[in-house]
Design an enzyme around this catalytic site. Structure first.
Site, PDB file in Angstrom:
ATOM      1  NE  ARG A   1      13.949 -12.290  39.903  1.00  0.00           N
ATOM      2  CZ  ARG A   1      15.579 -12.609  39.926  1.00  0.00           C
ATOM      3  NH1 ARG A   1      15.965 -13.862  39.545  1.00  0.00           N
ATOM      4  NH2 ARG A   1      16.335 -11.589  40.058  1.00  0.00           N
TER       5      ARG A   1
ATOM      6  CD  GLU B   1      -2.386   0.520   8.588  1.00  0.00           C
ATOM      7  OE1 GLU B   1      -3.496   0.435   8.789  1.00  0.00           O
ATOM      8  OE2 GLU B   1      -1.752  -0.205   7.806  1.00  0.00           O
TER       9      GLU B   1
ATOM     10  N   GLY C   1     -10.438  -0.075   7.993  1.00  0.00           N
ATOM     11  CA  GLY C   1     -10.144  -1.569   8.244  1.00  0.00           C
ATOM     12  C   GLY C   1      -8.718  -1.866   8.610  1.00  0.00           C
TER      13      GLY C   1
ATOM     14  CE1 TYR D   1      -3.893   2.413   1.487  1.00  0.00           C
ATOM     15  CE2 TYR D   1      -2.113   3.270   2.548  1.00  0.00           C
ATOM     16  CZ  TYR D   1      -3.477   3.183   2.366  1.00  0.00           C
ATOM     17  OH  TYR D   1      -4.180   4.295   2.586  1.00  0.00           O
TER      18      TYR D   1
ATOM     19  CD  GLN E   1      -1.637  -3.189  47.946  1.00  0.00           C
ATOM     20  OE1 GLN E   1      -0.784  -2.258  48.460  1.00  0.00           O
ATOM     21  NE2 GLN E   1      -2.712  -3.419  48.456  1.00  0.00           N
TER      22      GLN E   1
ATOM     23  CB  SER F   1       4.884  -2.273   4.560  1.00  0.00           C
ATOM     24  OG  SER F   1       4.965  -1.271   5.822  1.00  0.00           O
TER      25      SER F   1
ATOM     26  CD  GLN G   1      10.286  -0.993  35.019  1.00  0.00           C
ATOM     27  OE1 GLN G   1      10.759  -0.900  33.943  1.00  0.00           O
ATOM     28  NE2 GLN G   1      11.016  -0.817  36.096  1.00  0.00           N
TER      29      GLN G   1
ATOM     30  N   GLY H   1      12.262  -7.119  34.904  1.00  0.00           N
ATOM     31  CA  GLY H   1      13.508  -6.509  35.512  1.00  0.00           C
ATOM     32  C   GLY H   1      14.570  -6.542  34.221  1.00  0.00           C
TER      33      GLY H   1
HETATM   34  C1  LIG Z   1       8.010   0.974   9.731  1.00  0.00           C
HETATM   35  C2  LIG Z   1       7.028   1.959   8.866  1.00  0.00           C
HETATM   36  C3  LIG Z   1       6.401   1.232   7.824  1.00  0.00           C
HETATM   37  C4  LIG Z   1       5.244   1.908   7.106  1.00  0.00           C
HETATM   38  N1  LIG Z   1       4.743   1.515   5.949  1.00  0.00           N
HETATM   39  C5  LIG Z   1       3.916   2.502   5.253  1.00  0.00           C
HETATM   40  C6  LIG Z   1       3.326   1.789   4.081  1.00  0.00           C
HETATM   41  O1  LIG Z   1       3.325   0.525   3.630  1.00  0.00           O
HETATM   42  N2  LIG Z   1       2.514   2.636   3.112  1.00  0.00           N
HETATM   43  C7  LIG Z   1       2.521   3.962   3.650  1.00  0.00           C
HETATM   44  O2  LIG Z   1       1.816   4.428   2.860  1.00  0.00           O
HETATM   45  N3  LIG Z   1       3.168   4.407   4.600  1.00  0.00           N
HETATM   46  C8  LIG Z   1       3.899   3.712   5.574  1.00  0.00           C
HETATM   47  N4  LIG Z   1       4.478   4.339   6.510  1.00  0.00           N
HETATM   48  C9  LIG Z   1       4.615   5.601   6.763  1.00  0.00           C
HETATM   49  C10 LIG Z   1       3.732   6.234   7.688  1.00  0.00           C
HETATM   50  O3  LIG Z   1       2.307   5.806   7.392  1.00  0.00           O
HETATM   51  C11 LIG Z   1       3.978   7.705   8.283  1.00  0.00           C
HETATM   52  O4  LIG Z   1       5.140   7.502   8.698  1.00  0.00           O
HETATM   53  C12 LIG Z   1       3.001   8.361   8.930  1.00  0.00           C
HETATM   54  O5  LIG Z   1       1.797   8.684   8.598  1.00  0.00           O
HETATM   55  C13 LIG Z   1       3.476   9.475   9.618  1.00  0.00           C
HETATM   56  O6  LIG Z   1       4.158  10.258   8.570  1.00  0.00           O
HETATM   57  P1  LIG Z   1       5.416  11.182   8.905  1.00  0.00           P
HETATM   58  O7  LIG Z   1       6.529  10.082   9.234  1.00  0.00           O
HETATM   59  O8  LIG Z   1       5.894  12.045   7.647  1.00  0.00           O
HETATM   60  O9  LIG Z   1       5.291  12.224  10.141  1.00  0.00           O
HETATM   61  P2  LIG Z   1       4.954  13.521   9.957  1.00  0.00           P
HETATM   62  O10 LIG Z   1       3.703  13.710   9.287  1.00  0.00           O
HETATM   63  O11 LIG Z   1       6.001  14.421   9.653  1.00  0.00           O
HETATM   64  O12 LIG Z   1       4.554  13.733  11.550  1.00  0.00           O
HETATM   65  C14 LIG Z   1       5.622  14.246  12.467  1.00  0.00           C
HETATM   66  C15 LIG Z   1       4.888  14.583  13.829  1.00  0.00           C
HETATM   67  O13 LIG Z   1       4.031  15.656  13.852  1.00  0.00           O
HETATM   68  C16 LIG Z   1       2.636  15.097  14.170  1.00  0.00           C
HETATM   69  N5  LIG Z   1       1.796  15.903  13.377  1.00  0.00           N
HETATM   70  C17 LIG Z   1       1.762  16.077  12.056  1.00  0.00           C
HETATM   71  N6  LIG Z   1       0.333  16.784  11.759  1.00  0.00           N
HETATM   72  C18 LIG Z   1      -0.133  17.074  12.850  1.00  0.00           C
HETATM   73  C19 LIG Z   1      -1.307  17.838  13.058  1.00  0.00           C
HETATM   74  N7  LIG Z   1      -1.913  18.163  12.303  1.00  0.00           N
HETATM   75  N8  LIG Z   1      -1.877  17.700  14.241  1.00  0.00           N
HETATM   76  C20 LIG Z   1      -0.880  17.118  15.300  1.00  0.00           C
HETATM   77  N9  LIG Z   1       0.062  16.646  15.049  1.00  0.00           N
HETATM   78  C21 LIG Z   1       0.603  16.397  14.094  1.00  0.00           C
HETATM   79  C22 LIG Z   1       2.534  13.649  14.069  1.00  0.00           C
HETATM   80  O14 LIG Z   1       1.769  12.969  14.798  1.00  0.00           O
HETATM   81  C23 LIG Z   1       4.141  13.306  14.337  1.00  0.00           C
HETATM   82  O15 LIG Z   1       3.972  13.194  15.844  1.00  0.00           O
HETATM   83  C24 LIG Z   1       5.448   3.340   7.325  1.00  0.00           C
HETATM   84  C25 LIG Z   1       5.985   3.970   8.506  1.00  0.00           C
HETATM   85  C26 LIG Z   1       6.766   3.113   9.233  1.00  0.00           C
HETATM   86  C27 LIG Z   1       7.737   3.819  10.036  1.00  0.00           C
END
Ligand SMILES: Cc1cc2nc3c(=O)[nH]c(=O)nc-3n(C[C@H](O)[C@H](O)[C@H](O)COP(=O)(O)OP(=O)(O)OC[C@H]3O[C@@H](n4cnc5c(N)ncnc54)[C@H](O)[C@@H]3O)c2cc1C
Lengths: 249, 379
Positions: free
Chosen positions: B264, B360, B237, B120, B275, B155, B333, B336
Site C-alpha cells: 500500500r 470459558e 485445558g 459442554y 514510523q 455451542s 486499522q 484502513g
Molecule cells: C458464542 C457463545 C458461546 C458459548 N458457548 C458456551 C458453551 O458451549 N457452554 C457453556 O456452558 N457456556 C457457553 N457460553 C457462555 C459463556 O461461558 C458465558 O456467557 C460467560 O461465562 C459469561 O456469563 P454471562 O454471559 O452470564 O455474563 P455475566 O456473568 O452476567 O457477566 C456480566 C459481566 O459482569 C462481569 N462479572 C461477573 N461477575 C464478576 C465478578 N465476580 N467480578 C468481576 N466481574 C464480574 C463479567 O466479567 C461480565 O463482564 C457461550 C457464550 C457465547 C457468547
C-alpha cells in the site's frame, strides 16, 4: 514386491524465494523447507499400491543434509515403512542422485522406483530418466494414472496436447505428474508412530560415488519485473504494434 | 521454547490443512452460517477429534502443549471452526477421563471420529460467571436421573449428539453439582432457537432445554458431587485451547498486515516507511511472542499438573485473548477502510476472537481466579 521412493527436501512451495545478494543462489537460511510436492505424490502412490496389495514394502530415500531426515519422517508418517538418508552437504545434481539411487536399488532389489517428475527447486526433470538408463529399466514418465497387471504397468502419461497410454514391463521407473493423486495428510497418531520407524544413515562413499558437481553456477538472478501494459485505441494500432514492436506477426 | 520434531510436524500438518481446506471457505461459512461438519470429520480422520483422549479408544493421546500448537495452527484457517473443535475435544476428554469403562467404550470412539459431536453445558440464564450457582436439577429415580432446567449459550446446541451437562444433584454449594452425559435423543430434551451472533457463525449456539428428561444413571461422570471440579478441570485445558485460537488468528492477521504495508502506498511512499506503522508492527510482534511463550508455558504446567496450573491457565487465557484482540484490531486499522470490508478476513477475525474474552470464564473472572490463587498461596 518392494517400491523405492526417492524424496527431496526443498524450499516450501509457499515461501517467497529471494536471491542471495551475491547472486550465488537463493536464500536458504531461516526458510521453511518441506518435501518436494511431486515426491509427495510419489509417496502417496506407493502407499496406495501397498493398500491395494500390489507392493509389500515402501522404502524412502533422501539425499541431502542431516535435516533431510525430517523429510523422511514426513514420508514415514504418511505411511512409508522405512527410510534411508544418504548424507551430504554438497549440492546434488541429477546424475549423482541417479547413481546413488542405483546403488540403493542394487542392495534393496525393488521392482518399481517412483520419483517426482522434477524437484521444484532446480526443475531439472532428469533424475528419473537417467536412473532408467543406468539401470536399464523401462520408464513411464509424467504419469497421471497407473494400472498394474501381471508383470506390466499400464501408464497414462501427460504429454503436450493430451494423454498417452503405454504398457511397460517391470522392473520400472515411474515419474509422477500433478494429477496422479492427491497426497494425504499424515494423521496425528501416524506422526507419533513414524518416530519408531527405522532410518538408516549412509554416505555417498558407501556406494562409491563422489558428489562432485559437474555444473558450475555462474549467476542466479531474479526474473525480470513485469512491466505495466498499455491500452491501444484501435485495431490498426494493435496490429501495428504486434508487427513492429513485438515482432510476433 | 524448543519444540520437538513431532510437535513441528503436528503444527505444520494442521496449518497446511487449515490453509487448504478451511481458509478458502471460512468467509462463506461465516456469511451463510454453515456448520462444516464434513470438514470437522475430515479433521477427525486425522486424529483431531480426540487430541488428548486415550489412544485405546481412538484418541491421539497427545499433550496440552501439543494441543495448543494444533489450535494455534488451525485457527489460521477458521477461528470459529477451530474453537468449536476445541469444545468438542474438551467434552470428549471429560467423558474419557471421568466416565465408566462401559460408558466410555460406548461413545468415545464415535466422538474421536466425530461420527458423533459433543457439547459442554454449564451456563444458565441466571448462572454465567457464577456457574456454581446453577439450578438445573437432576433427581435420581431408580436407574434414571430426571433432569429439569435450561442451559444457555450452548455451542453446538441442537446439532451435537452428546451434551456433557452440569446439573444439581445435591445441596446449593458447588459440591452439590454432578456431571451427566446426555444424548440428543433422550426423551424430554429440546432446543431453543439459534442465537444470532456477532461472530462464531460457523457453529450453532442455542439453549438446551430439559423437561423431565430421562438420563440413565450410568451416564454419570465421576461421582455425584464431583461435577464442578470436573467442569473446571475441563476448562483448564479449554482455556488454553481458546487462547490458542486467538493467538493463531492474531498471527495470521499480523502476517496479513506485514504483507499489506509493503504494498500500500500513500503520500508517495509505502506505508511501511512511516514510523508509526513500523512501531505498530514492532508492538504486535512483541505481543505475539509474549502471548505464545505464556500460553505454551501454561500448557506445560497443565501437562505436568503443577499446583499453579489453574492460575497459569487463567493468566494465559486472559493475557492472550486480550492481546490477540488488540493485535487483530491493529491489523484491521493498518488496512484502513479495506480492513472494514468483508473482502478481507480481518473484520471476521475481529468478530470471532472477541468472544474469547467472554466465554470459558470472562477475562474478569480470570482475574478473580488469579487473585484468589495468589492470596491462597500467601496464606
Ligand atoms: C458464542 C457463545 C458461546 C458459548 N458457548 C458456551 C458453551 O458451549 N457452554 C457453556 O456452558 N457456556 C457457553 N457460553 C457462555 C459463556 O461461558 C458465558 O456467557 C460467560 O461465562 C459469561 O456469563 P454471562 O454471559 O452470564 O455474563 P455475566 O456473568 O452476567 O457477566 C456480566 C459481566 O459482569 C462481569 N462479572 C461477573 N461477575 C464478576 C465478578 N465476580 N467480578 C468481576 N466481574 C464480574 C463479567 O466479567 C461480565 O463482564 C457461550 C457464550 C457465547 C457468547
Amino acid at each position: 514386491m518392494k517400491v523405492l521412493v526417492p524424496i527431496k527436501r526443498v524450499v516450501d512451495y509457499n515461501v517467497k524465494i529471494r536471491v542471495k545478494s551475491d547472486n550465488s543462489g537463493v536464500e536458504l537460511s531461516n526458510i521453511k523447507m518441506s518435501m518436494n510436492p511431486f515426491d509427495e505424490i510419489a509417496v502417496e502412490e506407493a502407499i496406495r499400491l501397498k493398500e491395494a496389495g500390489t507392493v509389500s514394502e515402501i522404502i524412502v530415500i533422501s539425499i541431502g543434509p542431516q535435516q533431510a531426515q525430517e523429510t523422511i519422517r514426513t514420508a514415514l508418517a504418511m505411511g512409508a515403512d522405512r527410510g534411508i538418508l544418504i548424507k551430504t552437504d554438497e549440492l546434488v545434481e541429477p546424475l549423482n542422485v541417479a547413481k546413488l539411487i542405483k546403488g540403493v536399488s542394487e542392495e534393496e532389489n525393488p521392482e518399481i522406483i517412483i520419483l517426482g517428475k522434477q524437484a521444484i527447486d532446480d526443475d531439472s526433470n532428469q533424475t528419473g530418466q537417467m536412473l532408467a538408463a543406468l539401470l536399464g529399466w523401462s520408464q513411464g514418465t509424467f504419469a497421471s494414472e497407473l494400472k498394474f497387471s501381471d508383470g506390466k504397468i499400464n501408464v497414462i502419461r501427460e504429454i503436450d496436447g493430451g494423454l498417452q497410454t503405454i504398457d511397460i514391463k517391470l522392473p520400472s521407473i515411474i515419474t509422477t505428474d500433478l494429477r496422479l493423486n492427491e497426497p494425504r495428510y499424515a494423521s496425528l497418531p501416524n506422526i507419533m508412530k513414524a518416530k519408531k520407524k527405522p532410518i538408516d544413515e549412509k554416505s555417498p562413499e558407501d556406494y562409491n560415488i563422489q558428489i562432485s558437481p559437474m555444473l558450475e553456477i555462474l549467476k542466479v538472478s531474479e526474473p525480470a519485473q513485469r512491466e505495466a501494459g498499455i491500452k491501444v485505441e484501435t485495431v490498426e494500432e494493435l496490429v501495428d504494434k504486434l508487427k513492429n514492436e513485438a515482432g510476433v506477426i | 521454547m524448543k519444540l520437538s520434531e513431532e510437535q513441528i510436524a503436528f503444527y505444520d500438518m494442521a496449518k497446511d490443512f487449515a490453509s487448504k481446506k478451511m481458509a478458502p471457505n471460512a468467509g462463506r461459512w461465516d456469511e451463510e452460517k454453515i456448520f462444516p461438519v464434513d470438514t470437522l470429520r475430515e479433521l477427525a480422520e486425522l486424529g483431531f477429534g480426540g487430541i488428548y483422549v486415550n489412544p485405546d479408544l481412538g484418541g491421539s493421546g497427545l499433550s496440552r502443549l501439543d494441543s495448543s500448537l494444533i489450535f494455534e495452527a488451525l485457527s489460521h484457517g477458521c477461528t470459529s471452526t477451530a474453537a468449536f473443535l476445541s469444545i468438542h475435544n474438551m467434552a470428549n476428554w471429560m467423558i474419557d477421563s471421568f466416565g465408566s469403562a462401559e460408558l466410555k467404550e460406548s461413545i468415545v470412539p464415535d466422538l474421536c471420529t466425530m461420527k458423533k459431536i459433543a457439547s459442554y453445558c454449564l451456563t444458565e440464564a441466571g448462572a454465567g460467571s457464577d456457574a456454581g450457582n446453577l439450578k438445573t436439577k437432576a433427581i435420581k429415580n431408580g436407574d434414571y436421573y430426571i433432569v429439569n432446567g435450561t442451559k444457555s449459550f450452548i455451542s453446538g446446541g441442537g446439532s451435537s449428539d452428546v451434551y456433557v451437562t452440569m446439573v444439581r444433584t445435591g445441596d446449593k454449594s458447588s459440591s452439590g453439582i454432578s456431571t451427566l452425559m446426555i444424548e440428543k435423543d433422550s426423551p424430554g430434551i429440546s432446543f431453543g432457537a439459534q442465537e444470532k451472533k456477532m461472530g462464531w457463525n460457523s457453529q450453532p449456539t442455542a439453549q438446551v432445554i430439559f423437561e423431565d428428561c430421562k438420563v440413565p444413571v450410568k451416564n454419570l461422570l465421576g461421582n455425584e458431587g464431583d461435577g464442578f471440579k470436573i467442569a473446571m478441570k475441563g476448562l483448564d485445558g479449554g482455556r488454553l485451547n481458546i487462547a490458542a485460537c486467538s493467538l493463531g488468528t492474531a498471527q495470521s492477521a499480523f502476517e496479513r498486515a506485514v504483507e499489506y504495508v509493503g504494498d500500500r502506498e500513500q503520500f508517495g511512499k509505502k506505508i511501511q516507511d512511516f514510523q508509526s506503522i513500523q512501531f505498530k508492527l514492532a508492538d504486535m510482534a512483541t505481543e505475539l511472542e509474549a502471548s505464545r511463550l505464556m500460553l505454551r508455558s501454561a500448557a506445560i504446567k497443565v501437562d505436568e499438573n503443577t499446583p499453579d496450573k489453574t492460575k497459569c491457565a487463567a493468566m494465559a487465557k486472559r493475557f492472550v485473548t486480550d492481546l490477540s484482540f488488540k493485535i487483530v484490531n491493529e491489523a484491521l486499522q493498518i488496512h484502513g477502510g479495506y480492513g472494514y470490508l468483508k473482502d478481507y478476513p480481518l473484520e471476521r477475525n475481529l468478530r470471532d476472537v472477541r468472544v474469547h474474552q467472554i466465554l470459558e470464564g470472562t477475562n474478569e473472572i480470570m482475574k478473580v481466579i488469579i487473585s484468589r490463587e495468589i492470596l491462597k498461596e500467601n496464606k
